[in-house]
Structure formats: C-alpha cells, structure tokens
Scaffold this motif. Sequence first.
Motif, PDB file in Angstrom:
ATOM      1  N   ASP A   1      -4.284  13.069   2.761  1.00 54.35           N
ATOM      2  CA  ASP A   1      -3.463  11.888   2.480  1.00 54.35           C
ATOM      3  C   ASP A   1      -4.300  10.865   1.721  1.00 54.35           C
ATOM      4  OD1 ASP A   1      -5.072  10.627   4.404  1.00 54.35           O
ATOM      5  OD2 ASP A   1      -3.598  10.851   5.989  1.00 54.35           O
ATOM      6  N   PHE A   2      -3.646   9.862   1.183  1.00 52.55           N
ATOM      7  CA  PHE A   2      -4.376   8.823   0.447  1.00 52.55           C
ATOM      8  C   PHE A   2      -3.509   7.590   0.283  1.00 52.55           C
ATOM      9  CE2 PHE A   2      -2.219   9.550  -3.655  1.00 52.55           C
ATOM     10  CZ  PHE A   2      -1.775  10.844  -3.505  1.00 52.55           C
ATOM     11  N   LYS A   3      -4.181   6.490  -0.059  1.00 49.89           N
ATOM     12  CA  LYS A   3      -3.504   5.199  -0.229  1.00 49.89           C
ATOM     13  C   LYS A   3      -3.722   4.705  -1.655  1.00 49.89           C
ATOM     14  CE  LYS A   3      -5.662   1.645   0.374  1.00 49.89           C
ATOM     15  NZ  LYS A   3      -6.325   0.631  -0.491  1.00 49.89           N
TER      16      LYS A   3
ATOM     17  N   THR B   1      -1.828  13.419  10.001  1.00 52.36           N
ATOM     18  CA  THR B   1      -3.016  13.018  10.757  1.00 52.36           C
ATOM     19  C   THR B   1      -2.994  11.497  10.837  1.00 52.36           C
ATOM     20  OG1 THR B   1      -5.410  13.417  11.012  1.00 52.36           O
ATOM     21  CG2 THR B   1      -4.648  12.835   8.814  1.00 52.36           C
ATOM     22  N   GLY B   2      -3.999  10.905  11.447  1.00 48.83           N
ATOM     23  CA  GLY B   2      -4.115   9.443  11.462  1.00 48.83           C
ATOM     24  C   GLY B   2      -2.915   8.769  12.093  1.00 48.83           C
ATOM     25  N   SER B   3      -2.458   7.680  11.472  1.00 46.67           N
ATOM     26  CA  SER B   3      -1.412   6.861  12.100  1.00 46.67           C
ATOM     27  C   SER B   3      -0.073   7.593  12.190  1.00 46.67           C
ATOM     28  CB  SER B   3      -1.246   5.540  11.342  1.00 46.67           C
ATOM     29  OG  SER B   3      -0.663   5.751  10.079  1.00 46.67           O
TER      30      SER B   3
ATOM     31  N   ARG C   1       1.224  11.445   1.923  1.00 43.05           N
ATOM     32  CA  ARG C   1       0.672  12.370   2.929  1.00 43.05           C
ATOM     33  C   ARG C   1       1.150  13.799   2.674  1.00 43.05           C
ATOM     34  NH1 ARG C   1      -0.913   9.221   7.515  1.00 43.05           N
ATOM     35  NH2 ARG C   1      -0.015   7.127   7.443  1.00 43.05           N
TER      36      ARG C   1
ATOM     37  N   GLU D   1       0.873  -1.169   0.000  1.00 46.29           N
ATOM     38  CA  GLU D   1       0.000   0.000   0.000  1.00 46.29           C
ATOM     39  C   GLU D   1       0.911   1.219   0.000  1.00 46.29           C
ATOM     40  OE1 GLU D   1      -2.789  -0.302   3.271  1.00 46.29           O
ATOM     41  OE2 GLU D   1      -3.952  -1.781   2.148  1.00 46.29           O
TER      42      GLU D   1
ATOM     43  N   ASP E   1     -13.013   6.318   0.884  1.00 44.42           N
ATOM     44  CA  ASP E   1     -12.585   5.198   1.745  1.00 44.42           C
ATOM     45  C   ASP E   1     -11.058   5.168   1.854  1.00 44.42           C
ATOM     46  OD1 ASP E   1     -15.110   4.273   2.224  1.00 44.42           O
ATOM     47  OD2 ASP E   1     -14.862   2.335   1.224  1.00 44.42           O
ATOM     48  N   SER E   2     -10.379   5.631   0.812  1.00 43.29           N
ATOM     49  CA  SER E   2      -8.920   5.465   0.754  1.00 43.29           C
ATOM     50  C   SER E   2      -8.171   6.794   0.760  1.00 43.29           C
ATOM     51  CB  SER E   2      -8.538   4.662  -0.491  1.00 43.29           C
ATOM     52  OG  SER E   2      -8.942   5.354  -1.655  1.00 43.29           O
ATOM     53  N   CYS E   3      -8.909   7.888   0.882  1.00 47.87           N
ATOM     54  CA  CYS E   3      -8.292   9.226   0.925  1.00 47.87           C
ATOM     55  C   CYS E   3      -8.851   9.979   2.130  1.00 47.87           C
ATOM     56  CB  CYS E   3      -8.686  10.069  -0.287  1.00 47.87           C
ATOM     57  SG  CYS E   3      -8.345   9.358  -1.895  1.00 47.87           S
ATOM     58  N   ARG E   4      -8.140  11.030   2.536  1.00 41.48           N
ATOM     59  CA  ARG E   4      -8.737  11.968   3.489  1.00 41.48           C
ATOM     60  C   ARG E   4      -8.894  13.318   2.797  1.00 41.48           C
ATOM     61  NH1 ARG E   4      -5.228   9.403   7.609  1.00 41.48           N
ATOM     62  NH2 ARG E   4      -6.602   8.332   9.086  1.00 41.48           N
TER      63      ARG E   4
ATOM     64  N   ARG F   1     -14.885   6.222  10.940  1.00 43.64           N
ATOM     65  CA  ARG F   1     -13.904   5.797  11.947  1.00 43.64           C
ATOM     66  C   ARG F   1     -14.138   6.496  13.282  1.00 43.64           C
ATOM     67  NH1 ARG F   1     -10.221   7.005   7.606  1.00 43.64           N
ATOM     68  NH2 ARG F   1      -9.502   5.126   6.533  1.00 43.64           N
TER      69      ARG F   1
ATOM     70  N   VAL G   1       1.176   4.947   0.575  1.00 42.93           N
ATOM     71  CA  VAL G   1       0.443   6.060   1.204  1.00 42.93           C
ATOM     72  C   VAL G   1       1.210   7.350   0.956  1.00 42.93           C
ATOM     73  CG1 VAL G   1      -0.270   7.058   3.431  1.00 42.93           C
ATOM     74  CG2 VAL G   1      -0.728   4.641   2.942  1.00 42.93           C
TER      75      VAL G   1
HETATM   76  P1  TMP Z   1      -3.453   6.115   8.201  1.00 42.05           P
HETATM   77  O1  TMP Z   1      -3.250   7.505   8.721  1.00 42.05           O
HETATM   78  O2  TMP Z   1      -4.477   5.348   8.963  1.00 42.05           O
HETATM   79  O3  TMP Z   1      -2.168   5.380   8.049  1.00 42.05           O
HETATM   80  O4  TMP Z   1      -4.074   6.268   6.714  1.00 42.05           O
HETATM   81  C1  TMP Z   1      -3.389   6.962   5.704  1.00 42.05           C
HETATM   82  C2  TMP Z   1      -4.266   7.027   4.455  1.00 42.05           C
HETATM   83  O5  TMP Z   1      -4.415   5.745   3.880  1.00 42.05           O
HETATM   84  C3  TMP Z   1      -5.686   7.526   4.700  1.00 42.05           C
HETATM   85  O6  TMP Z   1      -6.056   8.362   3.604  1.00 42.05           O
HETATM   86  C4  TMP Z   1      -6.530   6.293   4.710  1.00 42.05           C
HETATM   87  C5  TMP Z   1      -5.784   5.339   3.834  1.00 42.05           C
HETATM   88  N1  TMP Z   1      -5.869   3.956   4.287  1.00 42.05           N
HETATM   89  C6  TMP Z   1      -6.498   3.011   3.508  1.00 42.05           C
HETATM   90  O7  TMP Z   1      -7.013   3.316   2.430  1.00 42.05           O
HETATM   91  N2  TMP Z   1      -6.535   1.711   3.944  1.00 42.05           N
HETATM   92  C7  TMP Z   1      -5.986   1.318   5.107  1.00 42.05           C
HETATM   93  O8  TMP Z   1      -6.036   0.129   5.450  1.00 42.05           O
HETATM   94  C8  TMP Z   1      -5.342   2.310   5.924  1.00 42.05           C
HETATM   95  C9  TMP Z   1      -4.733   1.937   7.250  1.00 42.05           C
HETATM   96  C10 TMP Z   1      -5.320   3.608   5.469  1.00 42.05           C
END
Ligand code: TMP
Length: 237
Positions: A176-178, A98-100, A94, A90, A198-201, A217, A92
């Motif tokens: 951010d996005f994945k 934020t987030g993790s 940023r 994956e 689902d996969s971006c903020r 979440r 990512v």
């Molecule tokens: P995170 O801050 O939780 O690491 O997420 C970073 C970005 O990746 C956020 O835009 C959400 C996305 N993401 C996914 O699409 N799938 C995942 O399993 C995770 C953990 C994050």
Amino acid sequence: MEKKELLYEGKGKKIFLTEDENFLIAEFKDDLTAFDAVKKGFEKGKGALNCQISSELFELLEKEGIPTHYVKRLSDSEMVIKKAEMIPIEVVVRNIATGSLTKRLGIPDGTKLPFSLVEFYYKNDDLHDPIINDEHALILELAESESELEELKRLGREINVILKSFFDQRDLILVDFKLEFGKDSDGKIILADEISPDSCRFWDKNTGEKLDKDRFRQDLGNVKLAYEEVLKRILNK
Ligand code: TMP
Ligand code: ASP
C-alpha cells in the motif's frame, strides 16, 4: 537554484523558497515519526535515501505520463519541485490488507484485496488524519468538485498500476502507499510530496520481509538497511 527562506517544515521534509517564485526546494530529513509523531526516531542518511528513491519514482511516473511536482535532484537530500497549492487529502491505495485497514475492518493481515482500494484521509494533525468519504471532502471544501475527487482516484489507480509492476519486476510487493496532490499554477492536479519507504509498504516477494517504515513502527530494527535495499532494487533491475 538556491535555497532562500524556510517556507514550511513537516515531519519528513523542509520546504524552502528559491529565487524563482515558481519553484521550491524540498530537503528530506533524517527524522522518523509514527503514530502521529507519538513515536519519534532518527536515522542518519534516511533523508538522502528517501530523496533518491522519490526522485527515481517521480522520474519513472513522469515518463509514464503522470504529471508530478518533481523538477530535478539538487543534492543527496534535496530536490527542486514546482510550487503547487496542496490539496489536504491523503490518497491511500491498498493492494493487500495490513495496517489500519486490518484494525478498522478486521480483514486478516496479508489478505490480497479483490481490487485495489483507494481511500481518502483528511490531512489534519489536530484531528489525527481521519478517513473520509467523497461527501465529507466536498463539505469540508477539500476539493472543488466530485470530478476532482474522481481525478484523484484515477491518478491513484494509474500510479498503482505503474508502481506495482515496476516493483514486482524487482521482487518487491507494493502492499500500500499514500499520495498527496497539489494544483500547479494552471490549476492542473499534479502528484506532489514524496514516494518513499516512509509513505509506502514494501514486502519482499520471496521472504515476506518488510522493507519500509513498519520496521520503525514495529521496532523490527535495520530500518536504514531496508531503505537501502529498496533503493538498490530500484537502481539494479
Ligand atoms: P495505514 O495502514 O497506517 O493507514 O497506512 C497506509 C499507507 O499509507 C502505508 O503505506 C503508510 C502510509 N501512510 C503515510 O504515508 N502517512 C500516514 O500518516 C499514514 C497513517 C500512512
Ligand atoms: N502520521 C504518522 C506520523 O508521521 C505516520 C505514521 O504513522 O507512519 O506521525
């Protein structure tokens, strides 16, 4: 094109074979999951919204010269995609902490990063998708070479430049996005999976309101409204 047997079912999509071995059909689901599917939900119509949002963004990226698996939208919640061998990383990207990232490194939430950060996570549910570096990826044979990893980073950064400016013009901050990538039948790396709330903020540029899966979440409510707003902004520039 017609759906044949189910090839794979993930948390957000079902992938079906078609009569043509080069193409698959992705059906976007209404399920919502978070925190490794510990938190589960359902939002009727979410799949269709993500399918439409992803289609628009794949079309934009293709126009800008990014190779993707996208072929065409088939219905509200289905698209035809090219078959690709998925790379289990994956990627990512940023722009804002934020987030993790804030949890792992203690960077205050909302800090603008001095440059876009690209991270790799090992796509492995049993291990809870751990963050990895290039050497881990090579040892695990997730990629063939350092240059392949460099290509993933380059594509991630290029996609970020395109999407950040696209969303900025629509008063959305791409936080951010994945991304996930695969290899097509010629071995070329192409963007796969989906690009959706689902996969971006996304944060509203004026109000800071979160318009993505963080609403689910963090139990902020109005999940579907937020996804609808993202689609509306994409369509009505
Ligand atoms: P995170 O801050 O939780 O690491 O997420 C970073 C970005 O990746 C956020 O835009 C959400 C996305 N993401 C996914 O699409 N799938 C995942 O399993 C995770 C953990 C994050
Ligand atoms: N991997 C997570 C899940 O779908 C995604 C998230 O935490 O948002 O369970």
